[in-house]
Write a protein that holds these residues in place. Structure first.
Motif, PDB file in Angstrom:
ATOM      1  N   GLU A  75       1.811 -10.932   3.827  1.00  0.00           N
ATOM      2  CA  GLU A  75       1.493 -10.907   2.393  1.00  0.00           C
ATOM      3  C   GLU A  75       0.638 -12.117   2.023  1.00  0.00           C
ATOM      4  O   GLU A  75       0.922 -13.241   2.449  1.00  0.00           O
ATOM      5  N   GLY A  76      -0.410 -11.853   1.255  1.00  0.00           N
ATOM      6  CA  GLY A  76      -1.246 -12.947   0.759  1.00  0.00           C
ATOM      7  C   GLY A  76      -2.361 -13.364   1.693  1.00  0.00           C
ATOM      8  O   GLY A  76      -3.108 -14.304   1.387  1.00  0.00           O
ATOM      9  N   ILE A  77      -2.521 -12.686   2.824  1.00  0.00           N
ATOM     10  CA  ILE A  77      -3.545 -13.131   3.776  1.00  0.00           C
ATOM     11  C   ILE A  77      -4.951 -12.865   3.231  1.00  0.00           C
ATOM     12  O   ILE A  77      -5.892 -13.579   3.567  1.00  0.00           O
ATOM     13  N   LEU A  78      -5.099 -11.863   2.386  1.00  0.00           N
ATOM     14  CA  LEU A  78      -6.377 -11.651   1.697  1.00  0.00           C
ATOM     15  C   LEU A  78      -6.338 -12.335   0.335  1.00  0.00           C
ATOM     16  O   LEU A  78      -5.361 -12.209  -0.405  1.00  0.00           O
ATOM     17  N   THR A  79      -7.424 -13.036   0.009  1.00  0.00           N
ATOM     18  CA  THR A  79      -7.501 -13.698  -1.290  1.00  0.00           C
ATOM     19  C   THR A  79      -7.945 -12.701  -2.359  1.00  0.00           C
ATOM     20  O   THR A  79      -8.378 -11.578  -2.050  1.00  0.00           O
ATOM     21  N   ALA A  80      -7.861 -13.134  -3.606  1.00  0.00           N
ATOM     22  CA  ALA A  80      -8.342 -12.285  -4.709  1.00  0.00           C
ATOM     23  C   ALA A  80      -9.820 -11.991  -4.533  1.00  0.00           C
ATOM     24  O   ALA A  80     -10.291 -10.877  -4.810  1.00  0.00           O
ATOM     25  N   GLU A  81     -10.580 -12.978  -4.043  1.00  0.00           N
ATOM     26  CA  GLU A  81     -12.014 -12.765  -3.807  1.00  0.00           C
ATOM     27  C   GLU A  81     -12.236 -11.715  -2.717  1.00  0.00           C
ATOM     28  O   GLU A  81     -13.123 -10.878  -2.819  1.00  0.00           O
ATOM     29  N   ASP A  82     -11.392 -11.789  -1.669  1.00  0.00           N
ATOM     30  CA  ASP A  82     -11.499 -10.776  -0.599  1.00  0.00           C
ATOM     31  C   ASP A  82     -11.284  -9.381  -1.157  1.00  0.00           C
ATOM     32  O   ASP A  82     -11.819  -8.397  -0.641  1.00  0.00           O
ATOM     33  N   ARG A  83     -10.487  -9.291  -2.207  1.00  0.00           N
ATOM     34  CA  ARG A  83     -10.155  -7.992  -2.790  1.00  0.00           C
ATOM     35  C   ARG A  83     -11.081  -7.620  -3.935  1.00  0.00           C
ATOM     36  O   ARG A  83     -10.818  -6.663  -4.665  1.00  0.00           O
ATOM     37  N   SER A  84     -12.169  -8.401  -4.108  1.00  0.00           N
ATOM     38  CA  SER A  84     -13.092  -8.126  -5.205  1.00  0.00           C
ATOM     39  C   SER A  84     -13.817  -6.801  -5.007  1.00  0.00           C
ATOM     40  O   SER A  84     -14.279  -6.187  -5.952  1.00  0.00           O
ATOM     41  N   GLU A  85     -13.949  -6.401  -3.752  1.00  0.00           N
ATOM     42  CA  GLU A  85     -14.439  -5.063  -3.446  1.00  0.00           C
ATOM     43  C   GLU A  85     -13.282  -4.292  -2.828  1.00  0.00           C
ATOM     44  O   GLU A  85     -12.331  -4.898  -2.316  1.00  0.00           O
ATOM     45  N   PRO A  86     -13.350  -2.964  -2.876  1.00  0.00           N
ATOM     46  CA  PRO A  86     -12.206  -2.182  -2.403  1.00  0.00           C
ATOM     47  C   PRO A  86     -11.826  -2.514  -0.960  1.00  0.00           C
ATOM     48  O   PRO A  86     -12.690  -2.613  -0.086  1.00  0.00           O
ATOM     49  N   VAL A  87     -10.547  -2.706  -0.743  1.00  0.00           N
ATOM     50  CA  VAL A  87     -10.009  -2.876   0.602  1.00  0.00           C
ATOM     51  C   VAL A  87      -8.832  -1.916   0.745  1.00  0.00           C
ATOM     52  O   VAL A  87      -8.195  -1.548  -0.234  1.00  0.00           O
ATOM     53  N   ASP A  88      -8.599  -1.525   1.969  1.00  0.00           N
ATOM     54  CA  ASP A  88      -7.450  -0.677   2.249  1.00  0.00           C
ATOM     55  C   ASP A  88      -6.397  -1.539   2.941  1.00  0.00           C
ATOM     56  O   ASP A  88      -6.429  -2.770   2.855  1.00  0.00           O
ATOM     57  N   VAL A  89      -5.476  -0.898   3.634  1.00  0.00           N
ATOM     58  CA  VAL A  89      -4.282  -1.601   4.114  1.00  0.00           C
ATOM     59  C   VAL A  89      -4.513  -2.370   5.414  1.00  0.00           C
ATOM     60  O   VAL A  89      -5.455  -2.122   6.153  1.00  0.00           O
ATOM     61  N   LEU A  90      -3.614  -3.315   5.633  1.00  0.00           N
ATOM     62  CA  LEU A  90      -3.512  -3.994   6.924  1.00  0.00           C
ATOM     63  C   LEU A  90      -3.457  -2.957   8.035  1.00  0.00           C
ATOM     64  O   LEU A  90      -2.657  -2.024   7.986  1.00  0.00           O
ATOM     65  N   ASN A  91      -4.323  -3.090   9.016  1.00  0.00           N
ATOM     66  CA  ASN A  91      -4.266  -2.178  10.160  1.00  0.00           C
ATOM     67  C   ASN A  91      -5.179  -2.714  11.249  1.00  0.00           C
ATOM     68  O   ASN A  91      -6.377  -2.505  11.217  1.00  0.00           O
ATOM     69  N   GLY A  92      -4.603  -3.380  12.193  1.00  0.00           N
ATOM     70  CA  GLY A  92      -5.415  -3.903  13.290  1.00  0.00           C
ATOM     71  C   GLY A  92      -4.764  -5.139  13.872  1.00  0.00           C
ATOM     72  O   GLY A  92      -4.674  -6.160  13.199  1.00  0.00           O
TER      73      GLY A  92
END
Ligand SMILES: [Ca+2]
Length: 276
Positions: A230-247
């Motif tokens: 949880e929290g590994i992506l920042t709000a900026e990382d999520r500024s464009e659509p992202v899907d779920v953790l997978n990899g």
């Protein structure tokens, strides 16, 4: 005093004392050891957090379904109909060095290397592809009866997930199923097991639509630890659509663990932090 009575008296105190001692040890153990199952499988499963040690670029258009790192090379399988690919990627830059596109009717899923080959699953087509690792040339196809989600190997068997709590062990030559493993956290089945990685004798599995990776004992199917990302992506990382953790990828040569997600802008190298 008969000999029998004498012997009973002689041993009475030590025997009572011995049982008392054993009882005390048992109670002490159950109060202090997380692994005790004397009162049922209500163990507290340790939750690991993370420290980011390196951040690398990741293709925002990659709907990541499989991730492998071997001999300095990152391999990635991506999904979605008419967009699925197999890729060789430069870790440091995220550049795509080699790519093979799947036919439009296939939704690519997990990948694993095995010897000189790469194996790629598809979601609902019941078809897996075997490629030559260097050229990405298609060598053969094989079939399986379930959905295809994630795949890894333990050196002798392929290990495959299908979106349920069941892991399938496949013969790497014939692709016949040779065993199954039911995955439980305490008494609860862990469903939606997705991308897999075999790491130092454990099976790591993304749990779909969560930020968690399950660390699974291949011997018992028990979850022996959770990794909470949880929290590994920042709000900026999520500024464009992202899907779920997978990899999840593991570099066994240097003991490095990599994670990313579908459409994520970054791929992370992480160290795990033990609880407490
Ligand atoms: Ca993997």
């Amino acid at each position: 005093m008969s000999k029998v009575i004498f012997m009973n008296r002689l041993f009475k105190i030590p025997i009572v004392g011995l049982f008392a001692l054993l009882g005390a040890v048992l109670v002490f153990s159950c109060l202090n050891l997380q692994g005790c199952s004397f009162f049922g499988n209500s163990d507290v499963i340790p939750v690991y957090t993370y420290n980011i040690t390196n951040t690398y670029p990741h293709d925002r258009d990659a709907f990541t379904q499989g991730l492998v790192f071997e001999d300095g090379v990152l391999y990635e399988g991506t999904g979605l109909y008419a967009q699925s690919t197999l890729r060789r990627v430069e870790l440091e830059t995220g550049d795509i060095l080699q790519i093979r596109e799947l036919s439009d009717e296939f939704f690519g899923e997990g990948i694993t290397t095995y010897g000189d080959e790469i194996i790629q699953l598809t979601w609902k087509s019941n078809v897996g592809f075997v490629y030559e690792k260097d050229s990405f040339e298609l060598l053969q196809e094989f079939n399986y009866s379930t959905e295809g989600w994630g795949i890894t190997h333990n050196g002798t068997c392929l290990i495959m997930s299908d979106g349920t709590s069941t892991l399938h062990f496949l013969d790497p030559q014939t692709f016949e199923e040779i065993g199954q493993l039911e995955v439980f956290a305490n008494d609860d089945p862990v469903t939606r097991l997705n991308e897999l990685e075999y790491v130092q004798g454990e099976i790591y599995a993304n749990v779909w639509q969560t930020d968690r990776i399950a660390r699974i004992s291949p011997a018992t199917g028990r979850v022996v630890g959770w990794i909470d990302l949880e929290g590994i992506l920042t709000a900026e990382d999520r500024s464009e659509p992202v899907d779920v953790l997978n990899g999840i990828a593991y570099d066994a040569d240097t003991d490095r663990l990599f994670v990313t997600g579908k459409l994520w802008p970054k791929l992370f190298e992480i160290d795990l932090i033990s609880p407490g």
